[in-house]
Scaffold this motif. Structure first.
Motif, PDB file in Angstrom:
ATOM      1  N   THR A   1      -4.533  -1.406 -13.522  1.00 19.97           N
ATOM      2  CA  THR A   1      -4.499  -1.362 -12.055  1.00 19.97           C
ATOM      3  C   THR A   1      -3.812  -2.609 -11.513  1.00 19.97           C
ATOM      4  O   THR A   1      -2.971  -2.554 -10.616  1.00 19.97           O
ATOM      5  CB  THR A   1      -5.929  -1.287 -11.486  1.00 19.97           C
ATOM      6  OG1 THR A   1      -6.642  -0.288 -12.196  1.00 19.97           O
ATOM      7  CG2 THR A   1      -5.909  -0.967 -10.011  1.00 19.97           C
TER       8      THR A   1
ATOM      9  N   ASN B   1      11.428  13.227  -4.073  1.00 21.15           N
ATOM     10  CA  ASN B   1      10.025  13.222  -4.501  1.00 21.15           C
ATOM     11  C   ASN B   1       9.071  12.583  -3.502  1.00 21.15           C
ATOM     12  O   ASN B   1       7.889  12.516  -3.752  1.00 21.15           O
ATOM     13  CB  ASN B   1       9.889  12.445  -5.817  1.00 21.15           C
ATOM     14  CG  ASN B   1      10.506  13.201  -6.968  1.00 21.15           C
ATOM     15  OD1 ASN B   1      10.669  14.402  -6.894  1.00 21.15           O
ATOM     16  ND2 ASN B   1      10.846  12.500  -8.031  1.00 21.15           N
TER      17      ASN B   1
ATOM     18  N   LEU C   1       0.833  -1.209   0.000  1.00 20.55           N
ATOM     19  CA  LEU C   1       0.000   0.000   0.000  1.00 20.55           C
ATOM     20  C   LEU C   1       0.867   1.258   0.000  1.00 20.55           C
ATOM     21  O   LEU C   1       0.540   2.244  -0.669  1.00 20.55           O
ATOM     22  CB  LEU C   1      -0.931   0.000   1.217  1.00 20.55           C
ATOM     23  CG  LEU C   1      -2.071  -1.035   1.168  1.00 20.55           C
ATOM     24  CD1 LEU C   1      -2.874  -1.015   2.462  1.00 20.55           C
ATOM     25  CD2 LEU C   1      -2.991  -0.767  -0.024  1.00 20.55           C
TER      26      LEU C   1
ATOM     27  N   LEU D   1      -0.112  -2.409 -11.957  1.00 22.89           N
ATOM     28  CA  LEU D   1       0.533  -1.529 -10.983  1.00 22.89           C
ATOM     29  C   LEU D   1       0.637  -2.216  -9.622  1.00 22.89           C
ATOM     30  O   LEU D   1       1.688  -2.183  -8.966  1.00 22.89           O
ATOM     31  CB  LEU D   1      -0.262  -0.229 -10.859  1.00 22.89           C
ATOM     32  CG  LEU D   1       0.258   0.722  -9.784  1.00 22.89           C
ATOM     33  CD1 LEU D   1       1.527   1.411 -10.248  1.00 22.89           C
ATOM     34  CD2 LEU D   1      -0.791   1.752  -9.410  1.00 22.89           C
TER      35      LEU D   1
ATOM     36  N   MET E   1      14.347   7.885  -3.259  1.00 21.51           N
ATOM     37  CA  MET E   1      13.105   8.627  -3.456  1.00 21.51           C
ATOM     38  C   MET E   1      13.109   9.963  -2.696  1.00 21.51           C
ATOM     39  O   MET E   1      12.107  10.656  -2.658  1.00 21.51           O
ATOM     40  CB  MET E   1      11.917   7.789  -2.967  1.00 21.51           C
ATOM     41  CG  MET E   1      11.630   6.545  -3.783  1.00 21.51           C
ATOM     42  SD  MET E   1      11.105   6.946  -5.456  1.00 21.51           S
ATOM     43  CE  MET E   1       9.509   7.685  -5.104  1.00 21.51           C
TER      44      MET E   1
ATOM     45  N   TRP F   1      -0.583   5.010  -0.925  1.00 20.24           N
ATOM     46  CA  TRP F   1      -1.747   5.127  -0.045  1.00 20.24           C
ATOM     47  C   TRP F   1      -1.392   5.952   1.175  1.00 20.24           C
ATOM     48  O   TRP F   1      -0.361   5.737   1.805  1.00 20.24           O
ATOM     49  CB  TRP F   1      -2.194   3.722   0.374  1.00 20.24           C
ATOM     50  CG  TRP F   1      -3.415   3.718   1.229  1.00 20.24           C
ATOM     51  CD1 TRP F   1      -4.671   4.087   0.871  1.00 20.24           C
ATOM     52  CD2 TRP F   1      -3.498   3.300   2.597  1.00 20.24           C
ATOM     53  NE1 TRP F   1      -5.533   3.930   1.919  1.00 20.24           N
ATOM     54  CE2 TRP F   1      -4.839   3.447   2.998  1.00 20.24           C
ATOM     55  CE3 TRP F   1      -2.559   2.821   3.514  1.00 20.24           C
ATOM     56  CZ2 TRP F   1      -5.263   3.124   4.281  1.00 20.24           C
ATOM     57  CZ3 TRP F   1      -2.992   2.501   4.788  1.00 20.24           C
ATOM     58  CH2 TRP F   1      -4.335   2.649   5.162  1.00 20.24           C
ATOM     59  N   ARG F   2      -2.264   6.930   1.477  1.00 18.88           N
ATOM     60  CA  ARG F   2      -1.986   7.784   2.623  1.00 18.88           C
ATOM     61  C   ARG F   2      -3.151   7.781   3.611  1.00 18.88           C
ATOM     62  O   ARG F   2      -3.497   8.798   4.175  1.00 18.88           O
ATOM     63  CB  ARG F   2      -1.681   9.199   2.149  1.00 18.88           C
ATOM     64  CG  ARG F   2      -0.255   9.320   1.612  1.00 18.88           C
ATOM     65  CD  ARG F   2      -0.003  10.694   1.013  1.00 18.88           C
ATOM     66  NE  ARG F   2      -0.654  10.834  -0.290  1.00 18.88           N
ATOM     67  CZ  ARG F   2      -0.867  12.000  -0.891  1.00 18.88           C
ATOM     68  NH1 ARG F   2      -0.534  13.123  -0.300  1.00 18.88           N
ATOM     69  NH2 ARG F   2      -1.441  12.046  -2.079  1.00 18.88           N
TER      70      ARG F   2
ATOM     71  N   SER G   1      -6.492   6.951   3.096  1.00 16.84           N
ATOM     72  CA  SER G   1      -7.890   7.120   2.689  1.00 16.84           C
ATOM     73  C   SER G   1      -8.621   5.790   2.790  1.00 16.84           C
ATOM     74  O   SER G   1      -8.003   4.727   2.896  1.00 16.84           O
ATOM     75  CB  SER G   1      -7.948   7.639   1.244  1.00 16.84           C
ATOM     76  OG  SER G   1      -7.319   6.724   0.376  1.00 16.84           O
ATOM     77  N   GLU G   2      -9.926   5.869   2.745  1.00 15.34           N
ATOM     78  CA  GLU G   2     -10.716   4.643   2.836  1.00 15.34           C
ATOM     79  C   GLU G   2     -10.517   3.824   1.563  1.00 15.34           C
ATOM     80  O   GLU G   2     -10.607   4.361   0.451  1.00 15.34           O
ATOM     81  CB  GLU G   2     -12.195   4.996   2.991  1.00 15.34           C
ATOM     82  CG  GLU G   2     -13.050   3.785   3.286  1.00 15.34           C
ATOM     83  CD  GLU G   2     -14.534   4.083   3.097  1.00 15.34           C
ATOM     84  OE1 GLU G   2     -15.285   3.128   2.854  1.00 15.34           O
ATOM     85  OE2 GLU G   2     -14.914   5.262   3.159  1.00 15.34           O
ATOM     86  N   ILE G   3     -10.234   2.534   1.720  1.00 17.98           N
ATOM     87  CA  ILE G   3     -10.020   1.684   0.544  1.00 17.98           C
ATOM     88  C   ILE G   3     -11.307   0.906   0.282  1.00 17.98           C
ATOM     89  O   ILE G   3     -11.747   0.141   1.134  1.00 17.98           O
ATOM     90  CB  ILE G   3      -8.860   0.699   0.772  1.00 17.98           C
ATOM     91  CG1 ILE G   3      -7.583   1.471   1.141  1.00 17.98           C
ATOM     92  CG2 ILE G   3      -8.625  -0.156  -0.456  1.00 17.98           C
ATOM     93  CD1 ILE G   3      -6.402   0.579   1.473  1.00 17.98           C
ATOM     94  N   PRO G   4     -11.909   1.111  -0.890  1.00 12.60           N
ATOM     95  CA  PRO G   4     -13.155   0.377  -1.153  1.00 12.60           C
ATOM     96  C   PRO G   4     -12.895  -1.128  -1.260  1.00 12.60           C
ATOM     97  O   PRO G   4     -11.786  -1.546  -1.602  1.00 12.60           O
ATOM     98  CB  PRO G   4     -13.638   0.954  -2.490  1.00 12.60           C
ATOM     99  CG  PRO G   4     -12.496   1.695  -3.059  1.00 12.60           C
ATOM    100  CD  PRO G   4     -11.533   2.001  -1.973  1.00 12.60           C
ATOM    101  N   PRO G   5     -13.927  -1.938  -0.973  1.00 15.40           N
ATOM    102  CA  PRO G   5     -13.714  -3.389  -0.926  1.00 15.40           C
ATOM    103  C   PRO G   5     -13.175  -3.964  -2.232  1.00 15.40           C
ATOM    104  O   PRO G   5     -12.352  -4.880  -2.211  1.00 15.40           O
ATOM    105  CB  PRO G   5     -15.105  -3.953  -0.621  1.00 15.40           C
ATOM    106  CG  PRO G   5     -16.061  -2.815  -0.659  1.00 15.40           C
ATOM    107  CD  PRO G   5     -15.296  -1.542  -0.590  1.00 15.40           C
TER     108      PRO G   5
ATOM    109  N   LEU H   1       2.025   1.940  -3.338  1.00 16.38           N
ATOM    110  CA  LEU H   1       0.923   2.416  -4.170  1.00 16.38           C
ATOM    111  C   LEU H   1       0.547   3.859  -3.835  1.00 16.38           C
ATOM    112  O   LEU H   1      -0.376   4.409  -4.426  1.00 16.38           O
ATOM    113  CB  LEU H   1      -0.305   1.514  -3.975  1.00 16.38           C
ATOM    114  CG  LEU H   1      -0.217   0.125  -4.612  1.00 16.38           C
ATOM    115  CD1 LEU H   1      -1.344  -0.761  -4.115  1.00 16.38           C
ATOM    116  CD2 LEU H   1      -0.266   0.246  -6.134  1.00 16.38           C
TER     117      LEU H   1
ATOM    118  N   VAL I   1     -11.126  -2.634  -4.299  1.00 14.58           N
ATOM    119  CA  VAL I   1      -9.683  -2.375  -4.408  1.00 14.58           C
ATOM    120  C   VAL I   1      -8.921  -3.267  -3.429  1.00 14.58           C
ATOM    121  O   VAL I   1      -7.876  -3.817  -3.762  1.00 14.58           O
ATOM    122  CB  VAL I   1      -9.372  -0.879  -4.186  1.00 14.58           C
ATOM    123  CG1 VAL I   1      -7.864  -0.643  -4.176  1.00 14.58           C
ATOM    124  CG2 VAL I   1     -10.037  -0.037  -5.272  1.00 14.58           C
TER     125      VAL I   1
END
Lengths: 218, 782
Positions: A101, A206, A14, A104, A203, A19-20, A22-26, A17, A28
Motif C-alpha cells: 500500500t 480506461n 487521491l 502504491l 488514460m 478515489w471516487r 468514499s469515506e477514507i478511514p483515518p 489512487l 489510510v
C-alpha cells in the motif's frame, strides 16, 4: 539546475489512487500523509531548459500537427526536462517488499510531485523570460500526435543526461522514472488552453472518471 | 616531497562547436569525417600546455552508436589516432576517453551489469589496440557503472585507469553516489587516479575535492567546468583567468592532475599552466580507515556496526524452502526487516545442497541491493559463489571468510584484492579451532600477514575469534574474549563475531547472548553478527554505546526506550476479534495472531483459508468493486491476508508437508518495460487466493515466459505493460507462447491497454484491475 518543490497536491494523489469520494478511514489518511511527507523528503527536483527561436528548433525534436497548433503564435519555444531523481524510486521498490500500500501511495505521490515540479519550473522559466511574454500549455512527447520516438533527441538537445541525470531506456522510458520532458511556446499574447482535457490524455480509454461522467480536472 | 602538476586538456565539445564543426548527433564521428579538425583541437590544447590529450571517444560505445552506422572499433581507433597525431614528438600521452553508456543500469533502467561490462569491454579492447596510453573514465554518475568499466579495463588491458565522477554541490552524483563511496570503490578496484569532472565550476568543486583528498592516497584529478552555464542558452561565461585562479587553489590540496571540462578552452588551460608554473603539489596525509559501502551509503567502522545474520538458510526450513522455490520475496523481506531493525551490514549466505550457489548468489545480491542500501557481507565457502557475488555487488563488500589454512588464503585473498573487498579471517585452520586465545591470535596474525602479502591493507582485514557454545565448552567463552582483546590491541584490527551460538542449549537464550555480546564489545568486538530483530541483543548494543560515550546524551537509547517511535498508521483502537475483521481493516499483526490461534486450536490450514480468509477477501473485493473502498484499502486487506498466509505457510513447512496451492500462475512485466507496481499488486492479491504465483519480474524476455510456462507447466499467464512502446513486446510474448504449442490462457493489463487492443494482440482476457485478475484465475484454474 535545482527547482523547489514545496508541496504536493493531496487531491491529485487521491485521484491517482482511484478515489471516487468514499469515506477514507483515518489509518489510510495517515498512510497518505506519511507518504506525502516522505515523497517531499526524497524528491531531489532538478530541471534543465533551453530557449529557441521558432525557426531554430533543432531537427527531430518536434513533430506533428498538435505541436504546430500549440506553437502557432509563438515566436520562441522552450524545451524543458525535469526529474525527481532516483531516491523516491528506491523507496517505492523497498516499500514493495513489506508494504505494498505504501509503495502504491508513494508512487502516486511521486507522480503528483513531478507535476508540481513542472509547475514550479514553468514559473522559473516565466520569470527568467521577463514581462510581456505568455506561455502555452506544456506539451510532452506521447501526448496527441507528438510521438515518444522524439524523446532521445529531446534529451540530447537539452544535454539532459549530463545536466540533470535524465536518460532513457531503449524502449523510451525516462529514467529516473518520475521525470517529464515538455515543450512550451513563448508568445506575445495570452495563449488558450489547447491541450487540457480528456481527449489528449493517455488514460482516455480506461479512465474511470470519464466513464463516470466526471473529469479529473486537468 | 612534492610533485609537479600534470596538465590535462579542456573541453572537446565546446571546441568542436567553436571551430564551426557541428558535432551533431555523434561528435565522435568527426574523428573519421574531419580528423584534421579534431587533431587541430588537440594541438591547440598541447600548445597551451596539456600533457595528456583526451581522445574524442567519450560516447563511442555500441549503445550510443547504434543506428549511426559507425562501429566502436573504427571510431575509437580514429579518435586515438587523432590525439596521437597531435601528440607526436611532444611527449604528451593519449587517454582513451570513456563516458557513461547512456542508459541507466538495473534497477533504475533495464541495462544489466553484465551487459554494461560487455559494452565497456569492447571499448577498452579497441582503445588498447589503438595504442592509448591510459584510460580516462569521465562524467560518471553511477558507481555501479564505474565498476563495470574499471573491471572491463583491468581485465582486458594493462593501461592505467583514471576515474572521475560528476558531483552536485550536495556532494552526491545524480544517482546519489557519495565522494566517500567513490574513493573506497575506485581504490579497491585498482583505479590509478580518482577525481571529479564536469557539472560544477572549480569554486563549487573545491569543498568536495578537499574531502576526496583526505580520503584517498591515489593521485587526484580535477577537470572542472568553466563555472555554471546560463540556463536559457547553456553557455558558460567564466574568463580563463578566473578559471585558472580558482583551479590553482587545488594544488595546495594535493591535486596533481588538472584540466577543464564543459566551457573550457585552450586559453583556460594556458592560463592554468601559467598561474601554477613551478608549483609543487604537497604529498597528502591520508588517514586509513575501515569502510564498507554501497554507492549511496558508507559505513565507517569506527564504532559497533551490526551485521544482520538472517539471510542464511542454516537451520531455517522456511528459508530453505524459499531458496529451493526461487522465492526471492521472502529473502527480500528478511533483508528489509533487518534494515528497518537497525542492521548496518547484511550477511548473505545462500548455500544449500542442490542449488547452483554462484547463480543464486548473483540473483540474491542483485535483488537485495535493489531494495536496501546496506553494504553486504558475502558468506560462502565456495570461491565461485564468492567471486560471482563480488562481481555484481554494488559498492565495497566484505568476504566471509578465510581461515588460517594456506590453501584457503591462496584461493580467497586474490578475490578480495581484485574486487576491493574487506575480508573476514576465522581464527582456525586445518587443525581446528585453537583452544586458547594465544593460539587464535597467532592465526589472526598469520592471516593479516598473508593479506598484506596479497596487497590487502590491514584496515580491510577483520578477525573472527569464533564463538563456542558455552553450555558445551564453558571454559572457552573467555578465550574468545581474550583473543579479541589481543587482536584489537596488538594487531589493531576490527573483530567480527557471530554471537548467537554462545547460548545454544540454554533456556532464555537471549539473556546469555546479550550478556556475552556486552562483554565481547568491551573486548574489541565491533562487528557483531546478530539478528537485529531480537530486542535484548539490540539493547545490549545501545547500552554499550551509552556506557562508552558513543551515544552522546544517550539520545538513541532514550528514543529506543520511550516506546515505539512514531509510525504512519495509528495503532488500531481495539484488537480485532476475528480474521474477517482483521482483513477488512488491514490489521496484519492481528491477522497473524488470530491465524496462529486457530492453528493452535487445531483448525486445519485449508479450512482457515477456505472458511475465513477467502470469504473475507471476497467481501473486501466486492466493496472495492462497488466503489465503497478504494485501492489502498484493498491492498491493506491483501497485506493482512498475506500475514495470515505466512503463518500458514510456515506451519506447513515446519510440518514438512507440501505447500497448498490452487494452481500456478505466471506474472511478468514484458521486455523493455519496468513499470511493475500494478503487476506486483496483482501478484499479492492472487497469492491471497491461494494461487502459487511465479513472478518473473520486469523487463522479461518472451523466451523466459515461454520456458518457464513449459518447464513449470503453467496454464495461466499474466502480462503487464504500461507504455505504448512496450505493447509490441507484449504481443510478441503472446505470439511466442502460441508458437510454443503450450496450452495456456493469457491475460493482460496496463494503463494504455483496452479490451479491444487486448483481443487484437491475441490475449484471452483483459483485466482492468487486480480484482478482475482474480475472477480470471478462478475461471481458468478454479
Amino acid at each position: 539546475m535545482s527547482v523547489t518543490l514545496s508541496r504536493i497536491s493531496r487531491a491529485e494523489v487521491l485521484q491517482y489512487l482511484g478515489w471516487r469520494g468514499s469515506e477514507i478511514p483515518p489509518e489510510v489518511n495517515a498512510q497518505v500523509d506519511g507518504c506525502l511527507q516522505q515523497a517531499l523528503e526524497l524528491a531531489a527536483p532538478r530541471m534543465v531548459w533551453r530557449l529557441f527561436p521558432a525557426a531554430e528548433i533543432p531537427e527531430g525534436v518536434l513533430a506533428g500537427a498538435d505541436v504546430r497548433a500549440l506553437l502557432c503564435e509563438s515566436g520562441r519555444c522552450v524545451l524543458m526536462a525535469a526529474t525527481l531523481g532516483g531516491r523516491i524510486e528506491d523507496a517505492i521498490r523497498r516499500a514493495q517488499v513489506r508494504d505494498m500500500t505504501r509503495a502504491l501511495i508513494l508512487d502516486c505521490c511521486g507522480s503528483a510531485a513531478i507535476e508540481a515540479v513542472c509547475d514550479a519550473a514553468e514559473e522559473e522559466i516565466r520569470s527568467a523570460l521577463g514581462g510581456g511574454v505568455f506561455l502555452t500549455d506544456r506539451f510532452s512527447p506521447g501526448y496527441g500526435d507528438l510521438p515518444l520516438s522524439v524523446q532521445p533527441r529531446f534529451l540530447e538537445v537539452l544535454d539532459a543526461s549530463r545536466r540533470i541525470g535524465l536518460t532513457l531506456t531503449p524502449t523510451g522510458i525516462l529514467t529516473p522514472r518520475k521525470s517529464v520532458t515538455a515543450v512550451l511556446g513563448v508568445a506575445g499574447r495570452p495563449q488558450p488552453r489547447r491541450f487540457r482535457g480528456c481527449a489528449y490524455c493517455s488514460m482516455f480509454e480506461n479512465c474511470t472518471y470519464r466513464k463516470a461522467g466526471k473529469s479529473c480536472g486537468k | 616531497m612534492g610533485n609537479k602538476i600534470t596538465y590535462l586538456d579542456g573541453a572537446m565539445g565546446t571546441m568542436l562547436q567553436k571551430s564551426g564543426l557541428c558535432p551533431g548527433r555523434c561528435p565522435e564521428a568527426l574523428c573519421l569525417t574531419n580528423p584534421d579538425g579534431v587533431t587541430a583541437i588537440h594541438r591547440a590544447y598541447l600548445a597551451a600546455g596539456s600533457q595528456i590529450a583526451y581522445a574524442n571517444s567519450f560516447g563511442a560505445n555500441r549503445y550510443k552508436l547504434a543506428g549511426t552506422g559507425y562501429a566502436v572499433e573504427a571510431l575509437v581507433s580514429a579518435a586515438v589516432a587523432c590525439a596521437r597525431a597531435a601528440c607526436a614528438g611532444s611527449g604528451a600521452r593519449v587517454a582513451l576517453d570513456v563516458g557513461p553508456i547512456g542508459q541507466m543500469l538495473e534497477p533504475y533502467g533495464t541495462l544489466s551489469f553484465e551487459e554494461a561490462y560487455d559494452i565497456y569491454r569492447e571499448v577498452m579492447l579497441a582503445g588498447a589496440a589503438a595504442g592509448a596510453d591510459l584510460i580516462a573514465l569521465e562524467t560518471m554518475t553511477d558507481l555501479y557503472e564505474v565498476k563495470a568499466a574499471v573491471l572491463a579495463a583491468k581485465e582486458h588491458t594493462r593501461l592505467p585507469v583514471f576515474v572521475t565522477m560528476t558531483f552536485e554541490e550536495n556532494g552526491r552524483t545524480f544517482t546519489g553516489c557519495t565522494v566517500e563511496a567513490m574513493a573506497a570503490v575506485a581504490e579497491g578496484l585498482g583505479a590509478d587516479a580518482v577525481g571529479m569532472n564536469c557539472s560544477l565550476g572549480p569554486r563549487e568543486l573545491y569543498p568536495l575535492v578537499e574531502r576526496l583528498c583526505a580520503l584517498t592516497a591515489l593521485p587526484v584529478v580535477v577537470k572542472a567546468n568553466a563555472g555554471l552555464p546560463d540556463p536559457a542558452t547553456g553557455e558558460y561565461h567564466i574568463t580563463p583567468a578566473a578559471f585558472a585562479g580558482e583551479m590553482a587553489r587545488f594544488a595546495a590540496l594535493g591535486v596533481s592532475y588538472m584540466g577543464g571540462c564543459c566551457g573550457t578552452d585552450p586559453a583556460c588551460i594556458a592560463m592554468l599552466a601559467e598561474q601554477t608554473k613551478g608549483v609543487e603539489v604537497p604529498a597528502r596525509c591520508v588517514r586509513r580507515r575501515s569502510v564498507v559501502c554501497t554507492p549511496t551509503n558508507v559505513v565507517n567502522i569506527d564504532g559497533v556496526r551490526i551485521i544482520g545474520e538472517r539471510i542464511n538458510p542454516t537451520g531455517k526450513k522456511r528459508f530453505r524452502q524459499a531458496l529451493l522455490e526461487n522465492d526471492l520475496d521472502y529473502i527480500l523481506g528478511q533483508a528489509v526487516e533487518q534494515a528497518d531493525a537497525g542492521a548496518h551490514i547484511l550477511d548473505v549466505n545462500v548455500g544449500l545442497p542442490g542449488i547452483d550457489e554462484p547463480q543464486m548468489m548473483v540473483r540474491v545480491v542483485k535483488a537485495i541491493q535493489s531494495v536496501t542500501d546496506l553494504p553486504l557481507q558475502l558468506d560462502s565457502s565456495d570461491p565461485a559463489a564468492l567471486e560471482a557475488g563480488l562481481r555484481v555487488v554494488s559498492g565495497k563488500a566484505i568476504i566471509n571468510s578465510v581461515n588460517g589454512e594456506q590453501a584457503v588464503l591462496g584461493r580467497i585473498l586474490p578475490l578480495a584484492k581484485k574486487y576491493g573487498a574487506a575480508v573476514v579471517g576465522l581464527t582456525m585452520d586445518s587443525h581446528g579451532i585453537p583452544p586458547t586465545a594465544e593460539g587464535r591470535f597467532a592465526i589472526a596474525a598469520r592471516i593479516l600477514e598473508e593479506a598484506r602479502r596479497h596487497g590487502i591493507p590491514a584496515e580491510d582485514v577483520f578477525i573472527d575469534c569464533l564463538t563456542l557454545t558455552v553450555s558445551a565448552e564453558q571454559d572457552k567463552a573467555v578465550e574468545t574474549l581474550r583473543a579479541m582483546q589481543m587482536v584489537r590491541d596488538r594487531l589493531g584490527l576490527h573483530c567480527v563475531l557471530g554471537v548467537s551460538n554462545i547460548s545454544f542449549g540454554l533456556p532464555a537464550r537471549s539473556k546469555i547472548t546479550a550478556g556475552f555480546l556486552t562483554l565481547a564489545m568491551a573486548h574489541g568486538l565491533d562487528l557483531p553478527i546478530l539478528n537485529p530483530s531480537v530486542r535484548p541483543v539490540m539493547d545490549a548494543v545501545r547500552v554499550y554505546n551509552v556506557l562508552y560515550n558513543v551515544d552522546k546524551g544517550a539520545q538513541a537509547y532514550i528514543a529506543a526506550n520511550l516506546g515505539e517511535t512514531a509510525s504512519d498508521a495509528p495503532a488500531a483502537p481495539v484488537a480485532a476479534r476475528d480474521i474477517p475483521y482483521a482483513i477488512e481493516k488491514g490489521l496484519g499483526a492481528d491477522a497473524r495472531r488470530l491465524t496462529a490461534g486457530l492453528l493452535a486450536a487445531g483448525m486445519p490450514e485449508t479450512e482457515i483459508i477456505s472458511r475465513q480468509l477467502i470469504p473475507a477477501l471476497d467481501a473486501v473485493g466486492a466493496r472495492f468493486e462497488k466503489g465503497e473502498i478504494f485501492l489502498p484499502q484493498l491492498i491493506n486487506s491483501a497485506g493482512a491476508a498475506q500475514e495470515a498466509f505466512d503463518v500458514i505457510r510456515t506451519a506447513i513447512a515446519d510440518r514438512g508437508a507440501p505447500p497448498v496451492s490452487k494452481g500456478k500462475v505466471i506474472v511478468a512485466t514484458v521486455k523493455g518495460d519496468i513499470h511493475d507496481i500494478g503487476k506486483n499488486i496483482v501478484k499479492t492479491i492472487l497469492e491471497n487466493y491461494g494461487y502459487t504465483v511465479i513472478d518473473l519480474g520486469r523487463d522479461v524476455p518472451a523466451e523466459t515466459v515461454v520456458q518457464t510456462a513449459v518447464r513449470e507447466d503453467v496454464r495461466l499467464i499474466g502480462l503487464s505493460a504500461l507504455m505504448t512502446t512496450t505493447l509490441g513486446s507484449m504481443e510478441q510474448t503472446i505470439q511466442a507462447l502460441r508458437d510454443s504449442g503450450h496450452a495456456c490462457k493469457v491475460w493482460v493489463g496496463g494503463a494504455v491497454l483496452t479490451p479491444d487492443y487486448a483481443q487484437t494482440i491475441g490475449a484471452d482476457y483483459f483485466a482492468r484491475d487486480a480484482r478482475e485478475s482474480v475472477a480470471i484465475a478462478r475461471e481458468v484454474l478454479g
